[in-house]
Design an enzyme around this catalytic site. Structure first.
Site, mmCIF file in Angstrom:
data_model
loop_
_atom_site.group_PDB
_atom_site.id
_atom_site.type_symbol
_atom_site.label_atom_id
_atom_site.label_comp_id
_atom_site.label_asym_id
_atom_site.label_seq_id
_atom_site.Cartn_x
_atom_site.Cartn_y
_atom_site.Cartn_z
ATOM 1 C CG PHE A 71 -1.839 -1.093 1.366
ATOM 2 C CD1 PHE A 71 -3.089 -1.048 0.768
ATOM 3 C CD2 PHE A 71 -1.480 -2.239 2.049
ATOM 4 C CE1 PHE A 71 -3.962 -2.116 0.854
ATOM 5 C CE2 PHE A 71 -2.348 -3.323 2.144
ATOM 6 C CZ PHE A 71 -3.588 -3.257 1.542
ATOM 7 C CE1 TYR A 139 -1.767 7.338 -6.382
ATOM 8 C CE2 TYR A 139 -3.852 7.918 -7.457
ATOM 9 C CZ TYR A 139 -3.118 7.118 -6.581
ATOM 10 O OH TYR A 139 -3.757 6.103 -5.925
#
Ligand code: UDP
Length: 320
Positions: A71, A139
């Site tokens: 993550f 991103y």
């Protein structure tokens, strides 16, 4: 299984860690605390503070791990357009260091936290996994680069991997919820209005080509997301990299969400229409047909009301 969770001091990583511990796994969290909180690491998990580049190899060489849930990442679209280098370093260089450490220590499986931002502006909704990937910001581009890296790692070196592409994650899991220093997400912001920390809720544009003019998104409860990670962990196959979209399959507009916040909290939420936020597509809805068919995933809390209720309980507990 003995598992490493990178980014386990953050919102989603923390909730998944909690679920993994409840299922009886042994979990180590690696997090540099750049955006996470040490007190968000669930009790029962071992914690190592460090970056992927500096610490992943050392952690993975200490014990024999059965898998990694990855993550740890920078995840703000706006920041990524202003400081793209941070995204290439943390997300891409960091993930490469992790994959190299996994290979060096023969860790067989990986579940990667990917994103709907890898698709960019869709031609068709709901978005399926075969849709073109045309990220509109660094991103999304950095996450897509990692997905590509994982595919080649699986093909060349036999890693078994699954990427989960999330749409809008919401809700809380008891003591684990969303706590960002800079809050940008719709439900926590609307709840800040409810608790008097903001005067009004700004609607970012009401002239989109949607029934009520506001953007439509696909919200998935963080507990359902955690279920998907556990299913994915058990479903990896050596040498294969599979990609699954994760949403509830239904779209809710910004006004739908605000209405749910009013309904669940019983408080008024004054709104004001503001200009559109740059880079917001009008409609993003996932097709989750593939993960439902392959892994039997079924969201247990598909309504926005359930997500708002859990996020609100978390906010109130924090305030106390
Ligand atoms: N949004 C809004 N006001 C806010 C925050 C978000 O109108 O204060 C809108 C945003 O433009 C988007 C939707 O709510 O259409 C969901 O935004 P969020 O940042 O939660 O998630 P994103 O879809 O960007 O990942």
């Amino acid at each position: 299984m003995r598992l490493l969770v990178t980014g386990g001091a953050g919102y989603i990583g923390g909730v998944v860690t909690l679920h993994l511990l409840k299922a009886g796994h042994e979990v180590t969290v690696l997090d540099d605390l750049s955006t996470g909180h040490a007190d968000s690491v669930p009790d029962g998990a071992a914690f190592v503070e460090g970056t992927l580049e500096d610490a992943a190899a050392a952690v993975l060489s200490r014990d024999q791990y059965d898998g990694v849930l990855h993550f740890a990442a920078k995840a703000l679209v706006g920041e990524s357009t202003q400081h793209p280098e941070r995204y290439w370093r943390t997300n891409v260089v960091g993930s490469l260091a992790l994959l190299e450490a996994m290979r060096a220590n023969a860790v067989p499986r990986l579940v990667f936290s990917s994103t709907a931002a890898t698709y960019g502006e869709p031609d068709e909704v709901p978005i399926v996994e075969t849709a073109p990937t045309r990220p509109t910001n660094p991103y999304g581009a950095s996450k897509l680069a990692v997905d590509m890296m994982i595919t080649s790692e699986a093909q060349a070196h036999g890693l078994g991997a699954i990427s989960l592409r999330y749409f809008n994650v919401a809700g809380a899991s008891g003591p684990q919820g969303e706590r960002h220093a800079t809050e940008t997400h719709i439900i926590p912001i609307a709840l800040q209005v409810v608790s008097g920390r903001r005067p009004t809720f700004g609607i970012f544009g009401d002239d989109y080509p949607t029934p009520d003019g506001t953007c439509i998104r696909d919200y998935v409860h963080v507990d359902d997301l955690a279920d998907a990670h556990q299913l994915a962990l058990d479903a990896t196959v050596p040498g294969e990299h599979r990609i699954y979209n994760l949403g509830s399959g239904a779209g809710f507009s910004v006004l739908d969400v605000v209405e749910a916040v009013r309904r669940v909290t019983g408080h008024p939420v004054p709104t004001e229409v503001q200009p559109r936020r740059g880079g917001d597509p009008a409609v993003l809805v996932a097709s989750s047909a593939r993960i439902r068919e392959d892994l039997g995933w079924v969201p247990r809390k598909p309504t926005v009301d359930e997500m708002v209720a859990d996020a609100w309980a978390f906010e109130q507990a924090r305030a106390r």
